[in-house]
Write a protein that holds these residues in place. Structure first.
Motif, PDB file in Angstrom:
ATOM      1  N   GLN A 168       0.844  -1.189   0.000  1.00  0.00           N
ATOM      2  CA  GLN A 168       0.000   0.000   0.000  1.00  0.00           C
ATOM      3  C   GLN A 168       0.886   1.248   0.000  1.00  0.00           C
ATOM      4  N   LEU A 169       0.912   1.957  -1.101  1.00  0.00           N
ATOM      5  CA  LEU A 169       1.721   3.173  -1.216  1.00  0.00           C
ATOM      6  C   LEU A 169       0.870   4.430  -1.100  1.00  0.00           C
ATOM      7  N   THR A 170      -0.447   4.263  -1.089  1.00  0.00           N
ATOM      8  CA  THR A 170      -1.380   5.364  -0.881  1.00  0.00           C
ATOM      9  C   THR A 170      -2.482   4.864   0.046  1.00  0.00           C
ATOM     10  N   GLY A 171      -3.225   5.773   0.641  1.00  0.00           N
ATOM     11  CA  GLY A 171      -4.354   5.380   1.476  1.00  0.00           C
ATOM     12  C   GLY A 171      -4.008   5.252   2.945  1.00  0.00           C
ATOM     13  N   ASP A 172      -4.939   4.711   3.707  1.00  0.00           N
ATOM     14  CA  ASP A 172      -4.844   4.693   5.167  1.00  0.00           C
ATOM     15  C   ASP A 172      -3.733   3.787   5.692  1.00  0.00           C
ATOM     16  N   ARG A 218      -3.629   4.713  11.983  1.00  0.00           N
ATOM     17  CA  ARG A 218      -4.559   5.830  11.811  1.00  0.00           C
ATOM     18  C   ARG A 218      -5.823   5.627  12.648  1.00  0.00           C
ATOM     19  N   ASP A 219      -6.326   4.401  12.693  1.00  0.00           N
ATOM     20  CA  ASP A 219      -7.551   4.126  13.446  1.00  0.00           C
ATOM     21  C   ASP A 219      -7.303   4.153  14.952  1.00  0.00           C
ATOM     22  N   VAL A 220      -6.182   3.573  15.389  1.00  0.00           N
ATOM     23  CA  VAL A 220      -5.883   3.572  16.819  1.00  0.00           C
ATOM     24  C   VAL A 220      -5.660   5.000  17.320  1.00  0.00           C
ATOM     25  N   ARG A 234       5.417   5.279  13.025  1.00  0.00           N
ATOM     26  CA  ARG A 234       5.549   6.703  13.332  1.00  0.00           C
ATOM     27  C   ARG A 234       4.254   7.461  13.067  1.00  0.00           C
ATOM     28  N   GLU A 235       3.410   6.926  12.221  1.00  0.00           N
ATOM     29  CA  GLU A 235       2.159   7.613  11.910  1.00  0.00           C
ATOM     30  C   GLU A 235       1.288   7.768  13.149  1.00  0.00           C
TER      31      GLU A 235
END
Length: 364
Positions: free
Chosen positions: A27-31, A222-224, A249-250
């Motif tokens: 996955q290089l784009t998206g969530d 992202r969700d957490v 890191r996100e």
């Protein structure tokens, strides 16, 4: 003379048609791009290092990257494109659901897939064309379940992102096994789809009604982070407990101080003074302007062991699966590792937390 000139400028792009092609699919784009981008970057550095040592049988490696789109069909499409381009192996995918979707296509073409971060036990103990440098997530679930029980928590809620079901279900099952063995109880469950967007307020209402003492969050960073921010906004602080998946890191950049105190069970820790590891972290930051995470480290290791195996096959895809098993122990970045007869790997498990916006070892 031409040969000498080509060799001298190899790293500047003299790869030509004679390069050994490797595919990267993630996955290089998206969530979920935090895993894919880091994986591609780590793989790229490993290709550069292999070429600096002379490549494979006098031929350079070349990495072709594809965005797998984060859906089962786009995972298949990405790998199909890489296979048509002539890759000898595919490095990927970065989530279990994408790997499970695309693996039959890659295997049918007789090509090896080696994943940096696919941790579902559904692929363990099989003699096939799938390999990985990350262990099955069951060990993390067992470790985290025992830790939570030691901390005195007896009632927890479990959330599950159904879009990565194989990974989520196996980790949660292992957690529940250890937690239940210690007398703990799962008092609520919250399945959701990250693609559709969860209602974190509804989860926290459910947790309050069930008198939960903590939440096991098996979801992406992202969700957490969004869940932690919702808890902060509502002034409802419950311990958040996670597998490796959101340990990127996100989660720090999105969650801010709301994510302090989250505990992860992982086979990776930044508290590692190994020179190879520290040199990689420094080099990664200098190249990409951001810290490396476990996906970058494991992708580097996946390409490194692949390059070692390709030395045995002369750069050919034929016999690559057998060569991967035969190469034996590799030095690794974070620690030495070896692939067993089934293409699986064993690594230690660590407990990591976030303290003052930084990852730190749990003092248990």
């Amino acid at each position: 003379m031409l040969l000498l000139l080509c060799w001298a400028v190899l790293l500047q792009g003299c790869v030509g048609e004679d390069a050994v092609l490797l595919g990267f699919s993630g996955q290089l784009t998206g969530d979920h791009a935090d895993l894919g981008v880091q994986g591609r970057n780590g793989a790229s550095l490993a290709v550069e290092d292999s070429n600096a040592r002379g490549g494979v049988a006098g031929r350079p490696l070349k990495l072709l990257s594809r965005d797998d789109g984060d859906t089962p069909q786009t995972a298949v499409d990405a790998d199909t494109a890489l296979l048509k381009a002539g890759v000898v192996a595919i490095v990927g995918h970065m989530t279990s659901s994408q790997t499970l979707a695309a693996l039959p296509t890659v295997a049918a073409a007789g090509r090896v897939m080696i994943s940096p971060t696919t941790a579902t036990p559904a692929l363990s103990g099989k003699k096939d064309l799938f390999f990985r440098v990350i262990p099955s997530n069951e060990a993390w679930g067992l470790t985290l379940g025992a830790y939570v029980a030691r901390r005195g928590l007896t009632r927890v809620c479990v959330i599950a992102d159904l879009d990565n079901a194989s990974y989520v279900d196996s980790f949660n099952a292992a957690f529940e096994q250890a937690f239940g063995h210690a007398g703990g109880e799962i008092v609520c469950r919250f399945p959701f789809s990250s693609k559709q967007g969860p209602d974190w307020g509804a989860l926290l209402d459910q947790a309050a009604t069930s008198r939960a003492q903590g939440i096991v969050a098996t979801a992406a960073a992202r969700d957490v982070a969004a869940l932690a921010q919702t808890m902060t906004a509502r002034n409802e602080r419950l311990p958040l407990l996670c597998p490796t998946w959101p340990y990127t890191r996100e989660i720090l950049s999105i969650g801010g101080r709301s994510v302090d105190g989250i505990v992860f069970a992982a086979s990776y820790t930044e508290a590692n003074d190994r020179p190879r590891f520290q040199e990689f972290l420094q080099r990664y930051r200098e190249r990409f302007g951001a810290p490396a995470n476990f996906a970058a480290v494991y992708a580097y290791e996946a390409v490194s062991v692949l390059a070692a195996a390709l030395l045995r096959t002369g750069g050919r895809a034929e016999g690559l699966a057998e060569a991967l098993i035969a190469v034996g122990e590799q030095p690794g970045l974070s620690s030495p590792f070896a692939l067993n007869a089934y293409g699986d790997v064993l690594r230690d498990t660590f407990l990591v937390t976030i303290a003052d916006g930084r990852f730190a070892a749990v003092k248990d």
